[in-house]
Design a protein around this motif. Structure first.
Motif, mmCIF file in Angstrom:
data_model
loop_
_atom_site.group_PDB
_atom_site.id
_atom_site.type_symbol
_atom_site.label_atom_id
_atom_site.label_comp_id
_atom_site.label_asym_id
_atom_site.label_seq_id
_atom_site.Cartn_x
_atom_site.Cartn_y
_atom_site.Cartn_z
ATOM 1 N N LYS A 26 -14.733 -11.060 8.662
ATOM 2 C CA LYS A 26 -14.506 -10.761 7.250
ATOM 3 C C LYS A 26 -14.509 -12.104 6.542
ATOM 4 N N SER A 53 -7.016 0.694 4.505
ATOM 5 C CA SER A 53 -6.083 0.690 3.369
ATOM 6 C C SER A 53 -6.013 2.081 2.739
ATOM 7 N N TYR A 110 0.829 -1.221 0.000
ATOM 8 C CA TYR A 110 0.000 0.000 0.000
ATOM 9 C C TYR A 110 0.860 1.265 0.000
HETATM 10 P P1 ADP Z 1 -10.002 -2.079 5.091
HETATM 11 O O1 ADP Z 1 -9.488 -1.086 4.121
HETATM 12 O O2 ADP Z 1 -11.492 -2.162 5.099
HETATM 13 O O3 ADP Z 1 -9.470 -1.900 6.482
HETATM 14 P P2 ADP Z 1 -8.496 -3.840 3.421
HETATM 15 O O4 ADP Z 1 -8.440 -5.316 3.303
HETATM 16 O O5 ADP Z 1 -8.818 -3.046 2.212
HETATM 17 O O6 ADP Z 1 -9.511 -3.519 4.612
HETATM 18 O O7 ADP Z 1 -7.110 -3.291 3.948
HETATM 19 C C1 ADP Z 1 -6.503 -3.852 5.089
HETATM 20 C C2 ADP Z 1 -5.022 -4.062 4.826
HETATM 21 O O8 ADP Z 1 -4.358 -2.801 4.713
HETATM 22 C C3 ADP Z 1 -4.312 -4.759 5.958
HETATM 23 O O9 ADP Z 1 -4.405 -6.163 5.849
HETATM 24 C C4 ADP Z 1 -2.884 -4.291 5.766
HETATM 25 O O10 ADP Z 1 -2.241 -5.010 4.739
HETATM 26 C C5 ADP Z 1 -3.070 -2.865 5.281
HETATM 27 N N1 ADP Z 1 -3.014 -1.893 6.375
HETATM 28 C C6 ADP Z 1 -3.976 -1.034 6.748
HETATM 29 N N2 ADP Z 1 -3.574 -0.260 7.787
HETATM 30 C C7 ADP Z 1 -2.304 -0.654 8.076
HETATM 31 C C8 ADP Z 1 -1.334 -0.250 9.050
HETATM 32 N N3 ADP Z 1 -1.577 0.693 9.944
HETATM 33 N N4 ADP Z 1 -0.126 -0.879 9.026
HETATM 34 C C9 ADP Z 1 0.135 -1.841 8.136
HETATM 35 N N5 ADP Z 1 -0.740 -2.262 7.214
HETATM 36 C C10 ADP Z 1 -1.952 -1.688 7.171
#
Ligand code: ADP
Ligand code: MG
Length: 394
Positions: free
Chosen positions: A228, A140, A105
């Motif tokens: 989920k 995300s 990301y």
């Molecule tokens: P949502 O966006 O609804 O929370 P997603 O599956 O789209 O769910 O995104 C979640 C993913 O984003 C996590 O599994 C991780 O890979 C990444 N992510 C989100 N926030 C963090 C964070 N603070 N640190 C590391 N990874 C993160």
């Protein structure tokens, strides 16, 4: 784009915490700290990739990034929530598929900026977040937007919040490989405190609409079901493909071009399995317009039935709800909620509930009890008010 506002107490603490984390991990001071919020969508679900409308608010939970520019082309990533040690990448080597962990990301944002022709290099990034991950609250997008805003300032790119949101979405689509629309990133980048964000995806425009449930004696609750279901990712792509196919068969650029009056004719022309998908998207776009009109007239409570109708449509036509989200919605409505619906892509995640203040605590008890009786894990419940979008904090 961003000034350096004087942070409030809680914010001040969070800033110090992420700065300390940065020093611990990278052994130096960061150049600054940026924040981007998670979101809930009041109405307008699965409409963004149909060129339609949505009405999200930012929530007070934020992802913070402490960042320092590097001149050697290295991108080093660390997160309090991410698995593993520091991820060390060369920005010149970033290609889709190169990073398969959470680092995709933030790395994707740097890749997307360079793809779009922006002169950027390396950085050290330390991340800490209060946005629950995988709960449908868009952690995300919060992560992508925090990094995009940090890079925008570190490299003096002069990009607007919407331009940074577009970069963030490109990162998620093109680098992390998630075919999401752009509601989440627009919400995180462009929302404002006390406002909902009325998005018109095709026109690429948005407007702020006042949304202050507290002043009407109302509360907006988030119920994170903490489930989920696995079928989510593939199902999302299949739904998206179904919508595109229906639009194609109807000779339209996108389902956005269909109005509720066109539904009977569309129903005659389309294969039966596509009809409910189309009905959801078309009625959902109409619900956004209705909700915005009510908010503009100061009728916050009138959102309730619109929100509940949105849930029925997601459950019955789009088939993206699940037993847990349906149980929250049914229990909340029985306990006196004005409206309730799942928010986010579906197959678990979170539900929003609009409720009069005096019913809020009984409703929380009812939902918690219903989950226990069903043998589900205890849900997380919290109230939210529309919070600011992404910004520099220090
Ligand atoms: P949502 O966006 O609804 O929370 P997603 O599956 O789209 O769910 O995104 C979640 C993913 O984003 C996590 O599994 C991780 O890979 C990444 N992510 C989100 N926030 C963090 C964070 N603070 N640190 C590391 N990874 C993160
Ligand atoms: Mg997400």
């Amino acid at each position: 784009m961003t000034g350096t506002p004087v942070p409030g107490n809680g914010e001040d603490r969070a800033v110090r915490h992420v700065e300390e984390g940065f020093r611990r991990v990278f052994g130096a001071d960061p150049d600054g700290v940026w924040a981007a919020p998670g979101r809930v969508n009041l109405i307008g679900e699965h409409t963004d990739y149909n060129d339609g409308f949505a009405l999200p608010i930012a929530i007070p939970q934020n992802t913070l990034v402490a960042a320092r520019r590097r001149r050697d082309g290295r991108l080093r990533l660390h997160s309090e929530q991410g698995e593993g040690p520091v991820i060390d990448l060369g920005v010149a080597d970033l290609v889709p598929g190169a990073v398969t962990t959470w680092g995709a990301y933030p790395a994707g944002v740097v890749w997307a900026l360079r793809e779009a022709g922006h002169e950027t290099g390396g950085a050290d990034l330390h991340i800490d977040s209060t946005v629950p991950t995988g709960a449908g609250l868009s952690s995300s997008a919060a992560l992508e937007c925090a990094v995009a805003f940090a890079y925008g300032d570190l490299y003096g790119l002069g990009l607007t919040p919407s331009a940074l949101a577009l970069i963030a979405q490109r990162a998620e689509n093109g680098f992390a490989g998630v075919p999401c629309g752009m509601m989440d990133q627009m919400a995180s980048a462009c929302c404002a405190a006390g406002q909902a964000l009325h998005l018109d995806i095709r026109a690429g425009v948005h407007e702020q609409v006042p949304f202050a449930p507290e002043t009407e004696g109302l509360r907006l609750l988030v119920v994170d079901t903490r489930v989920k279901h696995d079928l989510g990712d593939g199902a999302y792509a299949a739904l998206r493909a179904g919508c595109e196919r229906a639009a194609g068969l109807l000779g339209l650029a996108a389902l956005r071009d269909l109005s509720p009056d066109d539904l009977p004719r569309a129903g005659r022309l389309l294969p039966a399995h596509l009809v409910p998908l189309v009905r959801h998207v078309v009625t959902e776009n109409a619900r956004v317009a209705e909700a915005v009109a009510h908010l503009r007239a100061g009728l916050v409570a009138a959102l309730g039935p619109i929100i509940s109708a949105g849930h029925a449509s997601l459950r019955d036509d789009y088939a993206v709800s699940c037993a847990e989200t349906d149980l929250v919605v049914d229990t909340a409505l029985e306990a006196g909620a004005l409206g309730a619906r799942m928010t986010g892509g579906g197959f678990g995640g979170s539900v929003i509930v609009l409720v009069a203040e005096e019913h809020a605590s009984a409703l929380e008890t009812a939902v918690t009890r219903a989950f226990r009786a069903a043998g589900y894990r205890a849900p997380h419940l919290f109230a939210v008010s529309p919070a600011p979008g992404a910004r520099r904090l220090a």
